[in-house]
Each structure stands twice: as C-alpha cells, then as structure tokens.
Design an enzyme around this catalytic site. Structure first.
Site, mmCIF file in Angstrom:
data_model
loop_
_atom_site.group_PDB
_atom_site.id
_atom_site.type_symbol
_atom_site.label_atom_id
_atom_site.label_comp_id
_atom_site.label_asym_id
_atom_site.label_seq_id
_atom_site.Cartn_x
_atom_site.Cartn_y
_atom_site.Cartn_z
ATOM 1 N N ASP A 256 0.832 -1.211 0.000
ATOM 2 C CA ASP A 256 0.000 0.000 0.000
ATOM 3 C C ASP A 256 0.864 1.258 0.000
ATOM 4 O O ASP A 256 0.542 2.251 -0.667
ATOM 5 C CB ASP A 256 -0.931 0.007 1.210
ATOM 6 C CG ASP A 256 -2.072 -0.994 1.076
ATOM 7 O OD1 ASP A 256 -2.290 -1.495 -0.049
ATOM 8 O OD2 ASP A 256 -2.743 -1.262 2.090
ATOM 9 N N GLU A 282 -3.064 -2.182 -9.135
ATOM 10 C CA GLU A 282 -1.844 -1.388 -9.281
ATOM 11 C C GLU A 282 -1.820 -0.634 -10.610
ATOM 12 O O GLU A 282 -0.768 -0.237 -11.096
ATOM 13 C CB GLU A 282 -0.613 -2.291 -9.175
ATOM 14 C CG GLU A 282 -0.463 -3.320 -10.266
ATOM 15 C CD GLU A 282 -1.149 -4.648 -9.947
ATOM 16 O OE1 GLU A 282 -0.713 -5.674 -10.490
ATOM 17 O OE2 GLU A 282 -2.108 -4.649 -9.146
#
Length: 373
Positions: A256, A282
């Site tokens: 993260d 992503e």
C-alpha cells in the site's frame, strides 16, 4: 431621475431600476409627487418633526411587543431614526437608495424579533398625523390639501410595502445559507464518492465520469473544427512492474505504501490540469485534454523516469519501483472503451517488451516502442 445604482438590499430582493419603476407606477407615483413631498417637508414638517413623532410615540407604546423596541433597539435610537426619516419625508422616493434604506431597516427589525405589526402601525400613525395637520392648515382650501393628502397616502403605501418586503430578508438569508451549506455538503459527498481512499487520486467511478466528459468534449471540438482529427485528447495507462513480488516479499501494508508512493510520483510529473486516477489494483490512468500524441509521449516518459529514479525508502527498506505505460490518442468518433483498450494493449506490450518503458499506440494495429531513456 431614478438612480441607476441599486443598493445591496435592492439587489437581494431583485429591485433593479425596472422593478422600482413598476412599483412606483402601480402605486400611482409621478414626478409631481416629488414636488408635493418637498412641499410637505417645507410647510408641514419643518421644525415640527420632534413634535409629530412624540404625538405618535405614545399610542405606539401601547402596541403589543413595543417593549422589544426598548430592549433590542432603544427608545432614543428608535425615535431619532424616526425623526430623521420624517425630516427627509418622501425625499428621493424614486431611487434605489430610498428603497434599500427601507428594506435594510425592516430586515434589522426582523432580526431583532420585533413584530412587523408595530411598524405597520407606526406608518399608519404618522400618516394620520400628517393628514390631520393638512386638514387644519388647509381647512379653507380643500383643493390645495387634496394632492398633498394623496402624496401622504402614496408614500405611506410605499413604506408599508417596503417594510413588509424587508421583513423577508432574514428568511432569504437563512435559506441562502442553508442552500450554500447543502451545496458544500453535496460537493463534499461527491468528492468523497469519486476519490480513491488509499492514494487520494480519482477512483474508478470518478475516472470513468471524467473520461466520458473529456471524450465528448474532444469530439465536439473535432466536429466544430471539421478537420477530421480528434488529436486533442490522450490517455496513458500505467501498471506497476512486478507488484505481486513486492506484496509477496514485503507484505500488503508495504504494498500500500508503494501504491501511494507511485501515485504521488505520477501526480508530481504531470501538469496541474491533467487528471490522474487509480484504475484498479496497481493500475493508474492519466487523462490529458488538449494534448497531442507527441506531448503526451514526453509526459509519459517523464512519469516513467520520475518513478524509476525515486525508489521508496521505508525504514530500513529501499524498494525500487518501475512502471510500464501505454499511450493512446483519441481517434475520430472513438468511444472511451476503445481508447482504454488500445492504451491497455500498448501497456501490456510495454510489459512484454521488458517493462519499465513507454509504448505508443498509434492505431489498433500499429503499435511502436519508444526507446528507453
């Protein structure tokens, strides 16, 4: 002549010069009433304003709620204002300043919670006193008194009307305040609904809404120019390289941090008016309005290099990150889904070609690789 400049209170209530003229016309005012009001000031009111107000104040004091005037305004202040008004009786009644002054005073009384009825009685009392004085002064000349009485009645009607209108101002202000708060809350909720909570970028929904808008705008520009080209919008699709390996090695919490880091590097490399969003996982997307393919390619390379040259430093960890990018320019009459697909194909071509590079999708079947810098 009516003053063309309206006061703030006139503007709030919509009393522009046209509406002021309409009100005066409905009440039957003419240029003659300005002269009659001047005569009232000179022959009936001059030197006697204090006496006239005192004669009205005693019966007014018997009105229910008069104690609120004592408490919230003060008798002396109230009386002084009344006297000053009487000394300028009917002066410039056809101007925005006159209208605005009456509206503002009424609004102040309303905010002080003083009943409207007290001020309606006030106008009626001064009207009656002035008519009585005219009756005595011109007892033997009714034809002379008649137009002056008419002027008094019209000015009383105008002041009563403006007092009633002004009493609504606090309600209008409160409604406007509520409306402004509602707009702010709606804007906040809309913003929250379109922001990705992890990265602070636009989320998928916000991204798709902005993309739809930009595609429509680009096509509209295309049709207006009649050039047959829609090269005023480009899209860049971005994917982190080997992100699964980062998650597997360092855990999802670190993953993260990597996503937030990459989001900030992308944001730092684009222009202020470019739109950046998280497409999912992503993957990121950059929307670039009024941008041709050559410029979009330069910016894409700047983004790639900015991410590559800035690894994430997290405590004792240094995590290098690279990205693969696909650039596509909107074609004539192309839908957003097709534009996304071509950029996505170009981005996967970048991955297949070795990652950490930019691929330009000129057309659905014409994809070339930008040399790595």
């Amino acid at each position: 002549m009516m003053n063309r400049t309206t006061t703030p209170y006139c503007a709030i209530f919509g009393f522009d010069s046209t509406r002021i003229r309409e009100v005066l016309s409905i009440l039957g005012f003419s240029a003659e009433h300005g002269l009659l009001a001047e005569r009232m000031r000179a022959e009936v009111i001059a030197g006697k304003a204090d006496e006239l107000v005192d004669s009205c104040l005693a019966p007014l004091a018997r009105s229910r709620g008069f104690t609120l005037i004592e408490r919230n305004i003060g008798i002396e202040s109230f009386k002084r204002t009344w006297i000053e008004r009487l000394q300028h009786y009917g002066q410039d009644f056809d101007t925005a300043e006159y209208f605005g002054d009456r509206l503002a005073s009424a609004a102040a009384y309303a905010r002080a919670k003083i009943p409207l009825g007290i001020f309606q009685v006030q106008h009626c009392l001064i009207q009656q006193v002035l008519i009585d004085r005219l009756s005595v002064r011109f007892a033997e000349a009714a034809s002379t008194a008649r137009p002056l009485v008419d002027c008094v009645l019209k000015l009383s009607s105008l002041d009563l009307y403006l007092t009633a209108e002004g009493y609504h101002l606090p309600e209008v202000a409160e409604l406007q305040k509520s409306l402004d708060n509602l707009r702010k809350e709606t804007s906040r909720l809309h913003q929250e609904a379109s922001i990705d909570q992890l990265t602070g970028l636009m989320n998928y929904a916000g991204l798709m809404e902005s993309l739809e808008h930009q595609v429509n705008a680009a096509h509209a520009n295309q049709h207006r120019s009649q050039k047959g080209l829609s090269g005023n919008m480009c899209l860049i699709m971005i994917d982190l390289d080997l992100f699964k390996k980062i998650n597997d090695t360092h855990g999802h919490v670190v993953g993260d941090f990597v996503l937030r880091h990459v989001a900030s590097r992308i944001q730092a490399a684009v222009r202020d008016f470019d739109m950046v969003g998280r497409f999912g996982g992503e993957e990121f997307v950059i929307l670039m309005a009024n941008t041709d393919l050559e410029l979009a390619t330069v910016i894409a390379e700047r983004v790639r290099k900015g991410v590559m040259d800035t690894p994430l430093h997290l405590k004792e960890l240094t995590i290098p990150v690279t990205i693969s990018l696909g650039v596509a320019m909107l074609r004539p009459d192309e839908r957003k889904e097709s534009l996304l697909e071509r950029a996505d194909v170009a981005m996967y071509e970048a991955k297949s070609a070795g990652r950490n590079r930019v691929i330009i999708a000129k057309d659905a079947d014409d994809i070339r690789t930008l040399p790595e810098l």
